[in-house]
Design an enzyme around this catalytic site. Structure first.
Site, PDB file in Angstrom:
ATOM      1  N   ARG A  60      11.599 -15.192  25.736  1.00 31.92           N
ATOM      2  CA  ARG A  60      10.562 -14.201  26.012  1.00 31.92           C
ATOM      3  C   ARG A  60       9.616 -14.826  27.026  1.00 31.92           C
ATOM      4  NH1 ARG A  60       7.339 -17.683  25.217  1.00 31.92           N
ATOM      5  NH2 ARG A  60       5.719 -16.122  25.282  1.00 31.92           N
ATOM      6  N   GLY A  61       8.651 -14.061  27.458  1.00 33.22           N
ATOM      7  CA  GLY A  61       7.770 -14.536  28.519  1.00 33.22           C
ATOM      8  C   GLY A  61       8.267 -13.940  29.823  1.00 33.22           C
ATOM      9  N   ALA A  62       7.367 -13.278  30.538  1.00 28.38           N
ATOM     10  CA  ALA A  62       7.785 -12.506  31.710  1.00 28.38           C
ATOM     11  C   ALA A  62       8.594 -13.318  32.715  1.00 28.38           C
ATOM     12  CB  ALA A  62       6.554 -11.862  32.367  1.00 28.38           C
ATOM     13  N   ARG A  97      13.939  -4.981  27.963  1.00 33.41           N
ATOM     14  CA  ARG A  97      12.503  -4.986  27.658  1.00 33.41           C
ATOM     15  C   ARG A  97      11.802  -4.228  28.791  1.00 33.41           C
ATOM     16  NH1 ARG A  97       9.983  -9.738  25.008  1.00 33.41           N
ATOM     17  NH2 ARG A  97       8.497  -8.098  24.506  1.00 33.41           N
ATOM     18  N   GLN A 209       3.487 -15.956  18.360  1.00 25.30           N
ATOM     19  CA  GLN A 209       3.853 -16.882  19.438  1.00 25.30           C
ATOM     20  C   GLN A 209       2.779 -17.942  19.686  1.00 25.30           C
ATOM     21  OE1 GLN A 209       3.974 -13.514  19.676  1.00 25.30           O
ATOM     22  NE2 GLN A 209       5.706 -12.830  20.887  1.00 25.30           N
ATOM     23  N   ASP A 250       2.127  -9.837  31.842  1.00 26.24           N
ATOM     24  CA  ASP A 250       3.491  -9.320  31.924  1.00 26.24           C
ATOM     25  C   ASP A 250       3.660  -8.385  33.105  1.00 26.24           C
ATOM     26  OD1 ASP A 250       3.030 -10.051  28.910  1.00 26.24           O
ATOM     27  OD2 ASP A 250       5.184 -10.107  29.293  1.00 26.24           O
ATOM     28  N   ASN A 260      -0.650  -7.323  29.187  1.00 21.87           N
ATOM     29  CA  ASN A 260      -0.267  -8.594  28.565  1.00 21.87           C
ATOM     30  C   ASN A 260      -0.136  -8.356  27.059  1.00 21.87           C
ATOM     31  OD1 ASN A 260       0.250 -11.478  28.798  1.00 21.87           O
ATOM     32  ND2 ASN A 260      -1.731 -11.820  27.825  1.00 21.87           N
ATOM     33  N   LYS A 261       0.229  -9.369  26.340  1.00 20.87           N
ATOM     34  CA  LYS A 261       0.443  -9.296  24.891  1.00 20.87           C
ATOM     35  C   LYS A 261      -0.681  -8.534  24.188  1.00 20.87           C
ATOM     36  CE  LYS A 261       3.145 -10.690  23.154  1.00 20.87           C
ATOM     37  NZ  LYS A 261       4.373  -9.961  22.825  1.00 20.87           N
TER      38      LYS A 261
END
Lengths: 371, 371
Positions: A60-62, A97, A209, A250, A260-261
């Site tokens: 995960r993580g853009a 995603r 996370q 993101d 973002n998250k």
């Protein structure tokens, strides 16, 4: 796809999220779902496995999912390099995603690189392009980190040498990228040059996370940190215990709104109410010039189960999970939110620091991706 | 102290948090740590057990711990009704939890009631006073609920009959009081008169009182609700999915600042940024006229373990817990925060609605507790 538990890597980054050995027609990823309790690697040899790894958040993580997507397309072209094969694999990977723009950006880039080639040259070119994306991301992290470090140095100067307290959210660290992170890159550099630093890590429900990835990364590097629940952020800022907030992104819209998250927007509001600088670290592939505002960014709603059940390590050391509500409790699980540009104090990019969206545009004028 | 699992109570409220049968020299409390997965009652027969129940959060919620404290003092006086015994028990109970003012208020009230009596009359008077506190709290809930209901009716009128979405935090419900709650009282009344209503329940890390208590209570009453992580609040408000926020309070300072469960301040900021009404439900014993501002309220820091480990039900149905971070990860666990009065749209009290702190003072002028 094979799985194996492996010891720590001795490289500069002790645990790399993604490895592609030259000439090898597969990649190895670190299964981030098992962290921080176990270090498990997965070998990915098929595009379906790459898609699964992104969808299920093995990776995960853009920036990282962009790179894994690029390699996924190379894997697909190894088996079917036809126009139809390219198109199908691109669509499948792109659908894994919806929120981060880096995935689409990387897939488009590989497709553009190979589309005009004869089919027998496509897979090789795709591997090369994916490797380039990987290498560039490492360089982006380093450049971005250097610019962010300058902001931290300014903060230390203002604080007359006392330790600075920086808050981060989710994981925009080495585990979210091919290099040593976006939001964390300035922190690692600051620590390396002995700037006195303490990091507030917000746990980042539902998937934790912050607790499982960021706290773990900071610990590997020996950077002092403290874990808090997400909703403690505003209190800590009100108490004067936070000198700056630094988060990843993101997707950033053309007006500077930051997706973002989930929880990032709330932190930005708390920072504004308490005059705490709020910094967003973003490499340029995270900017989506095709969207006017953040309201156009598709917000991924993930399974309710991520809210209702929490995975971790049980007392006997094995993995387990607990339900926090009665069965059948309805839950909603938006994974991201949008922070309006007005709440962002600084954009930290690989090309320098932008104080507002106009300056962000100026920095990236030559890198616009076709608007 | 004995423990026994019991079936649901058939009373108006199906599960009462605290029961004192007339003439009985003990109380029964519902162990809220076991909810929502098991209904366990504890019989409390000694002041030490009462103190333990408050400290370990078998019971919680500002009004409820006030009542349990009052009964605890009665239990103490049964064994030692001397001035020294009274003083020692008062101090011990008062020290169990520092933030909510209702505990101190209830203890002071029982002490004032018995101090001038001969020692052999003290315990009996203490039981009576505790019963009065209990009965009054039930009445406070009902009155407060009626005033809050008027606000909800206004909201429905503005929304032209479509279902209204109300967000709450933690548990200011029946389980936090002797009656049917503070923040939830208007919701229960609205549902009873068929106002179309949906409640957003934020889970309330670290102890998950939203998920385990509020969602459970709402379900008992058949009120539609959806569980979300705490940091989803701001996004939901930005999307227009929240018509009002209603929360309880553990202590309100003379300037109208509100101390409540960690995360409340962040919700208030999100409400302000999105023009969502932010309502605080508080019975008058929650007001502390002796404190000028919320900054003077002592914020309880609880054990780091509550952040690092999450308790719930494992898949086989038994209770379990999981660690979310590696052992030794530093964590900080402030249990409350302070919402500045400027962010409060309405104070809902048993005496009516206050639009600001001046009107709150006017409503309670005759009920000032000695400033």
């Amino acid at each position: 796809m094979s799985r194996s538990a492996e010891p720590a890597r001795p490289a500069g980054e002790r645990y790399r999220a993604l490895i592609h050995e030259p000439g090898v027609k597969s990649i190895v990823v670190l299964d981030q779902r098992a962290l921080p309790h176990a270090v498990v690697h997965q070998s990915i040899e098929h595009v379906d496995a790459a898609a699964d790894a992104i969808r299920s958040m093995v990776v995960r993580g853009a920036p990282l999912i962009g790179a894994v997507g690029a390699y996924g397309l190379a894997l697909a072209l190894e088996r079917d390099a036809s126009d139809a094969g390219l198109s199908t694999a691109h669509a499948m990977l792109d659908a894994t995603r919806p929120t981060a723009v880096n995935l689409r950006w990387a897939l488009d880039r590989v497709r553009a690189r190979v589309a005009a080639l004869p089919t027998d040259a496509r897979a090789g070119a795709a591997w090369q392009e994916a490797d380039t994306i990987y290498t560039e991301d490492v360089a982006l992290n380093a450049a971005l980190g250097k610019h962010g470090l300058a902001l931290l140095r300014d903060l230390v100067a203002q604080r007359e040498g006392r330790a600075i307290n920086v808050m981060t959210h989710c994981n925009a660290g080495a585990l979210a990228t091919c290099g040593f992170g976006t939001a964390t890159a300035p922190l690692f550099l600051a620590h390396a040059e002995r700037i006195p630093l303490h990091v507030w890590v917000s746990e980042t429900r539902p998937r934790m996370q912050g607790a499982s990835l960021t706290a773990w990364e900071l610990r590997q590097h020996g950077i002092p940190h403290t874990l808090v629940v997400d909703s403690a952020s505003a209190l800590l800022m009100r108490r004067g215990d936070v000198d700056a907030v630094i988060v990843g992104a993101d997707r950033v819209a053309a007006n500077g709104d930051v997706c973002n998250k989930i929880g990032t927007y709330g932190k930005a509001l708390a920072a504004r109410d308490n005059a705490v600088p709020f910094w967003v670290a973003l490499p340029s592939p995270t900017i989506d010039w095709t969207l006017d505002t953040g309201d156009e960014i598709p917000i991924e709603a993930r399974a309710a189960d991520e809210v209702l059940r929490i995975t971790g390590r049980v007392d006997d050391g094995t993995a387990g999970r607990v339900s926090i509500a009665t069965d059948g409790t309805p839950a909603l699980n938006y994974a991201f939110d949008v922070t309006p540009a007005r709440l962002v104090s600084r954009y930290i990019t690989e090309r320098g620091i932008a104080v507002d969206v106009r300056s962000l545009h100026a920095l990236h004028r030559n890198g616009s991706r076709g608007r």
